[in-house]
Write a protein that holds these residues in place. Structure first.
Motif, short mmCIF file in Angstrom:
data_model
loop_
_atom_site.label_atom_id
_atom_site.label_comp_id
_atom_site.label_asym_id
_atom_site.label_seq_id
_atom_site.Cartn_x
_atom_site.Cartn_y
_atom_site.Cartn_z
N THR A 85 0.82 -1.21 0.00
CA THR A 85 0.00 0.00 0.00
C THR A 85 0.85 1.27 0.00
O THR A 85 2.05 1.23 0.31
N SER A 137 0.07 5.79 0.65
CA SER A 137 -0.91 6.83 0.99
C SER A 137 -1.06 7.91 -0.07
O SER A 137 -2.05 8.63 -0.07
N LYS A 138 -0.08 8.05 -0.95
CA LYS A 138 -0.10 9.15 -1.92
C LYS A 138 -0.05 8.63 -3.35
O LYS A 138 0.72 9.10 -4.17
N CYS A 139 -0.89 7.66 -3.65
CA CYS A 139 -0.89 6.98 -4.94
C CYS A 139 -2.26 7.12 -5.59
O CYS A 139 -3.27 7.25 -4.88
N THR A 192 -4.62 4.68 -4.13
CA THR A 192 -4.89 4.74 -2.69
C THR A 192 -6.37 4.54 -2.36
O THR A 192 -6.69 3.88 -1.36
N TYR A 227 -8.03 1.36 -0.74
CA TYR A 227 -8.17 1.06 0.69
C TYR A 227 -9.66 0.83 1.02
O TYR A 227 -10.00 -0.04 1.81
N PRO A 247 2.62 -1.39 3.91
CA PRO A 247 3.02 -0.10 3.33
C PRO A 247 4.45 -0.21 2.78
O PRO A 247 5.31 -0.86 3.37
N GLN A 294 5.77 7.37 -2.66
CA GLN A 294 4.34 7.58 -2.41
C GLN A 294 3.89 7.10 -1.02
O GLN A 294 2.71 7.18 -0.70
N GLU A 295 4.83 6.61 -0.22
CA GLU A 295 4.52 6.27 1.17
C GLU A 295 5.66 6.77 2.05
O GLU A 295 6.44 6.00 2.61
N CYS A 317 -4.67 5.78 7.41
CA CYS A 317 -5.55 4.67 7.02
C CYS A 317 -6.84 4.68 7.82
O CYS A 317 -7.93 4.48 7.26
N TYR A 357 -9.93 6.04 5.60
CA TYR A 357 -10.58 4.87 5.02
C TYR A 357 -11.15 3.90 6.05
O TYR A 357 -11.68 2.86 5.69
N ASN A 385 2.27 0.09 -6.51
CA ASN A 385 1.50 0.00 -5.27
C ASN A 385 0.17 -0.72 -5.53
O ASN A 385 -0.37 -0.67 -6.62
#
Length: 189
Positions: free
Chosen positions: A62, A64-66, A69, A72, A93, A100-101, A112, A116, A156
């Motif tokens: 995973t 967070s900045k993709c 994302t 999730y 992650p 991107q993470e 997360c 989400y 990712n």
């Protein structure tokens, strides 16, 4: 003479087939399972994959900045829908793709949960490719370890499906959504 030659050839082919089948079976026996791994979760606690015996597992890297994302949300939805039927999602992650993470484990956990509502297990941030690839991803990507296939982690949110015996079943790349029919049908089998 001709009949004798045919009989010898037939016996030879049967013998070769038996040897080939034994080699295939020994390779399957040699394949490792996911249950050998213990990793740390986002909170620094040990997570033992052996506790998942008998469950189907979707493992996903995973970030967070993709652009992926938002998956999730679908990961959480299938986790909640099927967890009572012996299914789980495990998130790893990773910062291997365009940084991107970049966050810490604490920042990832907060992101997360806040964005989400993630309740499925999230592990410690790891590397999923390159010289510092995590041992669990070496297992997932190397046929010599998983007994099924070689794969590269392309981006990712790549998904690895693990059966109830801890063996790799299939790999799906990022564009395949977690709630895609091929994944949901596998979970429901």
């Amino acid at each position: 003479m001709k009949n004798l030659l045919l009989m010898v050839c037939s016996l030879f082919l049967v013998f070769c087939g038996t040897i080939q089948a034994q080699n295939k079976n020994s390779k399957a026996v040699d394949a490792q399972s996911i249950y050998q791994f213990k990793v740390k979760n986002l909170y620094g606690e040990t997570f033992d994959f052996a506790t998942l015996k008998g469950k189907k597992i979707l493992i996903v890297n995973t970030a967070s900045k993709c652009g992926y994302t938002p998956q999730y949300e679908q990961l959480e939805a299938i986790y909640k829908t099927y967890k009572a039927q012996g299914f789980t999602v495990i998130g790893f992650p990773a910062n291997n793709f365009n940084s991107q993470e970049p966050g810490s484990n604490e920042e990832i956990a907060s992101f997360c949960k806040l964005n989400y509502g993630v309740s499925f297990p999230m592990m410690d941030k790891i590397s999923v490719k390159g010289a510092d690839m995590s041992p669990i991803y070496q297992f997932l990507t190397q046929k010599s370890k998983n007994g099924v296939k070689d794969s590269d982690v392309k981006w990712n949110f790549q998904k690895y499906l693990i059966d109830e015996k801890g063996h790799l079943v299939e790999v799906y790349y990022s564009k395949t959504k977690p709630d895609a029919p091929e994944i949901v049908n596998w979970i429901k089998q």
